[in-house]
Motif scaffolding. Structure first.
Motif, short mmCIF file in Angstrom:
data_model
loop_
_atom_site.label_atom_id
_atom_site.label_comp_id
_atom_site.label_asym_id
_atom_site.label_seq_id
_atom_site.Cartn_x
_atom_site.Cartn_y
_atom_site.Cartn_z
N GLU A 29 0.85 -1.18 0.00
CA GLU A 29 0.00 0.00 0.00
C GLU A 29 0.90 1.24 0.00
N LEU A 30 0.68 2.12 -0.95
CA LEU A 30 1.44 3.36 -1.01
C LEU A 30 0.95 4.29 0.09
N LEU A 31 1.87 4.67 0.99
CA LEU A 31 1.53 5.58 2.08
C LEU A 31 1.86 7.02 1.75
N GLY A 32 2.88 7.22 0.91
CA GLY A 32 3.26 8.57 0.53
C GLY A 32 4.46 8.59 -0.37
N ASP A 33 4.56 9.68 -1.13
CA ASP A 33 5.68 9.89 -2.04
C ASP A 33 5.89 11.39 -2.14
N ASP A 34 6.97 11.88 -1.54
CA ASP A 34 7.23 13.32 -1.56
C ASP A 34 8.17 13.73 -2.69
N GLY A 35 8.42 12.80 -3.61
CA GLY A 35 9.32 13.08 -4.72
C GLY A 35 10.73 12.58 -4.47
N THR A 36 11.10 12.41 -3.20
CA THR A 36 12.41 11.88 -2.83
C THR A 36 12.26 10.55 -2.10
N ARG A 37 11.31 10.50 -1.17
CA ARG A 37 11.11 9.30 -0.36
C ARG A 37 9.73 8.71 -0.65
N VAL A 38 9.71 7.39 -0.83
CA VAL A 38 8.47 6.65 -1.03
C VAL A 38 8.26 5.78 0.21
N ALA A 39 7.06 5.85 0.79
CA ALA A 39 6.73 5.02 1.95
C ALA A 39 5.59 4.08 1.58
N VAL A 40 5.75 2.81 1.96
CA VAL A 40 4.73 1.80 1.69
C VAL A 40 4.51 0.96 2.94
N SER A 41 3.41 0.25 2.96
CA SER A 41 3.13 -0.71 4.02
C SER A 41 2.79 -2.04 3.36
N ALA A 42 3.37 -3.11 3.93
CA ALA A 42 3.14 -4.44 3.36
C ALA A 42 3.24 -5.49 4.46
N PRO A 43 2.42 -6.53 4.34
CA PRO A 43 2.58 -7.65 5.28
C PRO A 43 3.85 -8.42 4.94
N TRP A 44 4.35 -9.18 5.90
CA TRP A 44 5.50 -10.05 5.69
C TRP A 44 5.26 -10.87 4.43
N ALA A 45 6.17 -10.76 3.46
CA ALA A 45 5.98 -11.39 2.16
C ALA A 45 6.66 -12.75 2.04
#
Length: 166
Positions: A29-45
């Motif tokens: 799940e994309l949590l945010g993207d400020d153009g430099t840093r991308v944050a995501v959330s994911a269950p143990w894959a």
């Protein structure tokens, strides 16, 4: 954030590449993207439980992952199914590339584990890094990888890792 399919859907695929081959691919799940840093959330894959001795990754764990386009690492806050922080797993990588709904990251073998209470700061896989041949094939990348590991370790030991993720 520029318009792309990841922004439109709120989901993307994280693609971890190692030695030119896809090591793992998983939805996040994309949590945010400020153009430099991308944050995501994911269950143990991973499949089942992975016990490293100092931490266990298992079904139900949730990873909040931070990737930079201009830094040679990714930091993953690992929480158990109840939301308790287990610690931070840091991968030394080339800068991340977001293309459409794919976030591609090249793993450079070095890792750092930081326990939730900050008392354990462990450098990992330095032998794999030495065996990878990166120092000979791409000395600049090897130097950037070692510098990134040193930077993360200094942040962890100085209590600044959480501030990096804020």
């Amino acid at each position: 954030m520029s318009a792309n399919s990841a922004e439109q859907t709120g989901r993307l695929e994280v693609v971890l590449v190692k030695a030119g081959r896809t090591k793992i691919r998983y939805g996040a799940e994309l949590l945010g993207d400020d153009g430099t840093r991308v944050a995501v959330s994911a269950p143990w894959a991973g499949a089942g439980v992975r016990d490293f001795g100092f931490v266990r990754f298992e079904p139900g764990d949730v990873f909040t992952e931070y990737y930079w386009r201009d830094r040679w690492y990714a930091v993953k806050a690992v929480r158990d199914a109840e939301g308790a922080l287990k610690g931070w797993y840091c991968d030394i990588t080339r800068p991340a590339v977001l293309s459409g709904a794919e976030l591609v990251v090249e793993d450079l073998d070095l890792d750092l584990w930081v326990s939730a209470d900050g008392t354990a700061v462990l450098r990992l896989d330095e032998d794999e890094f030495a065996d990878s041949g990166l120092s000979e094939s791409d000395p600049r990348a090897a130097a950037a990888a070692v510098a990134a590991l040193d930077e993360l370790e200094a942040l962890a030991r100085g209590g600044g890792l959480e501030a990096l993720l804020a």
